[in-house]
Design a protein around this motif. Structure first.
Motif, PDB file in Angstrom:
ATOM      1  N   TYR A  35    -101.466 -25.783  22.667  1.00 33.06           N
ATOM      2  CA  TYR A  35    -101.602 -26.624  21.479  1.00 33.06           C
ATOM      3  C   TYR A  35    -100.846 -27.947  21.646  1.00 33.06           C
ATOM      4  N   TYR A  36     -99.679 -27.895  22.251  1.00 37.70           N
ATOM      5  CA  TYR A  36     -98.860 -29.096  22.405  1.00 37.70           C
ATOM      6  C   TYR A  36     -99.419 -30.039  23.480  1.00 37.70           C
ATOM      7  N   GLU A  37     -99.755 -29.502  24.635  1.00 37.10           N
ATOM      8  CA  GLU A  37    -100.165 -30.334  25.767  1.00 37.10           C
ATOM      9  C   GLU A  37    -101.618 -30.777  25.691  1.00 37.10           C
ATOM     10  N   GLU A  91    -104.286 -15.269  16.512  1.00 40.94           N
ATOM     11  CA  GLU A  91    -103.428 -15.212  15.329  1.00 40.94           C
ATOM     12  C   GLU A  91    -102.671 -16.521  15.115  1.00 40.94           C
ATOM     13  N   TYR A  92    -102.218 -17.144  16.187  1.00 41.97           N
ATOM     14  CA  TYR A  92    -101.538 -18.427  16.082  1.00 41.97           C
ATOM     15  C   TYR A  92    -102.484 -19.459  15.469  1.00 41.97           C
ATOM     16  N   THR A  93    -103.756 -19.419  15.881  1.00 43.61           N
ATOM     17  CA  THR A  93    -104.740 -20.358  15.343  1.00 43.61           C
ATOM     18  C   THR A  93    -104.932 -20.141  13.847  1.00 43.61           C
ATOM     19  N   ASP A 118    -111.251 -17.425  17.154  1.00 41.76           N
ATOM     20  CA  ASP A 118    -111.836 -16.864  18.377  1.00 41.76           C
ATOM     21  C   ASP A 118    -112.028 -17.934  19.450  1.00 41.76           C
ATOM     22  N   ILE A 119    -112.567 -19.075  19.054  1.00 41.23           N
ATOM     23  CA  ILE A 119    -112.858 -20.146  20.021  1.00 41.23           C
ATOM     24  C   ILE A 119    -111.572 -20.718  20.610  1.00 41.23           C
ATOM     25  N   PHE A 120    -110.597 -21.026  19.760  1.00 38.97           N
ATOM     26  CA  PHE A 120    -109.346 -21.586  20.269  1.00 38.97           C
ATOM     27  C   PHE A 120    -108.553 -20.561  21.075  1.00 38.97           C
ATOM     28  N   ALA A 121    -108.716 -19.278  20.763  1.00 40.51           N
ATOM     29  CA  ALA A 121    -108.076 -18.238  21.585  1.00 40.51           C
ATOM     30  C   ALA A 121    -108.659 -18.238  22.986  1.00 40.51           C
ATOM     31  N   GLU A 122    -109.961 -18.412  23.097  1.00 39.43           N
ATOM     32  CA  GLU A 122    -110.587 -18.475  24.419  1.00 39.43           C
ATOM     33  C   GLU A 122    -110.107 -19.710  25.186  1.00 39.43           C
ATOM     34  N   CYS A 136    -112.134 -18.824  31.363  1.00 34.36           N
ATOM     35  CA  CYS A 136    -111.938 -17.773  30.354  1.00 34.36           C
ATOM     36  C   CYS A 136    -113.173 -16.869  30.349  1.00 34.36           C
ATOM     37  N   ASP A 137    -113.030 -15.682  29.791  1.00 33.54           N
ATOM     38  CA  ASP A 137    -114.113 -14.701  29.877  1.00 33.54           C
ATOM     39  C   ASP A 137    -115.031 -14.681  28.659  1.00 33.54           C
TER      40      ASP A 137
END
Length: 168
Positions: A35-37, A91-93, A118-122, A136-137
């Motif tokens: 998220y930061y970079e 969960e962070y998202t 889901d998308i940002f987790a991927e 990513c899978d």
């Protein structure tokens, strides 16, 4: 990563001799770095807000909430399936999106929040090796984004695989 103020095992032990707490902290730091970079967002709230992370909670699931947006609280169950980078990023998202808007109301609004998580987790999972390179899978425990028909969700599961399964 000094904004990550506390990681523990849910039993009052805040030391880093607990392998599950260390795993959670390392993976949460990877998500924070993504998220930061990549997105240039400092913390879940964009202001470097503190994150309380706890593993081994009594409910075997993962969840996030932010009481009055003062800090993000991320908790995972004792099963390692809830401590993957994918789950932690999901969960962070939720914490990120809830700091921007309150996703309440219609099932569609809630479904969009799940989709964003889901998308940002991927994407965070893809960035786990330090670069976004498409490795990513596109899978999580119940959804297969590459082949939605292969998802394990079904009608009545509470998280349908297709919009036609939603009932008002």
């Amino acid at each position: 990563q000094e904004k990550l103020v506390r990681t523990g095992a849910g039993d009052g032990n805040v030391s880093f001799d607990n392998p599950r707490a260390v795993t959670l902290m390392c993976r949460l730091m990877d998500v924070y770095d993504f998220y930061y970079e990549i997105l240039e967002r400092e913390g879940f709230d964009g202001k470097g807000g503190p994150i309380h992370a706890v593993c081994n909670v009594s409910v075997n699931n993962a969840f996030a909430w932010e009481p009055a947006h003062e800090f993000a609280h991320l908790a995972t169950g004792s099963d390692y399936q809830f401590m993957t980078t994918n789950v932690i990023a999901h969960e962070y998202t939720h914490a990120v999106t809830r700091s921007i808007y309150s996703p309440v109301g219609s099932p569609e609004t809630l479904a969009l929040g799940e989709a964003l998580s889901d998308i940002f987790a991927e994407l965070a999972e893809d960035y786990g090796d330090g670069r976004l390179d498409g490795d990513c899978d596109w899978l999580n425990d119940i959804r297969n984004f590459a082949d939605p028909a292969a998802s394990t969700e079904d009608e009545g599961s509470g998280s349908p695989a297709h919009a036609s399964y939603y009932n008002d």
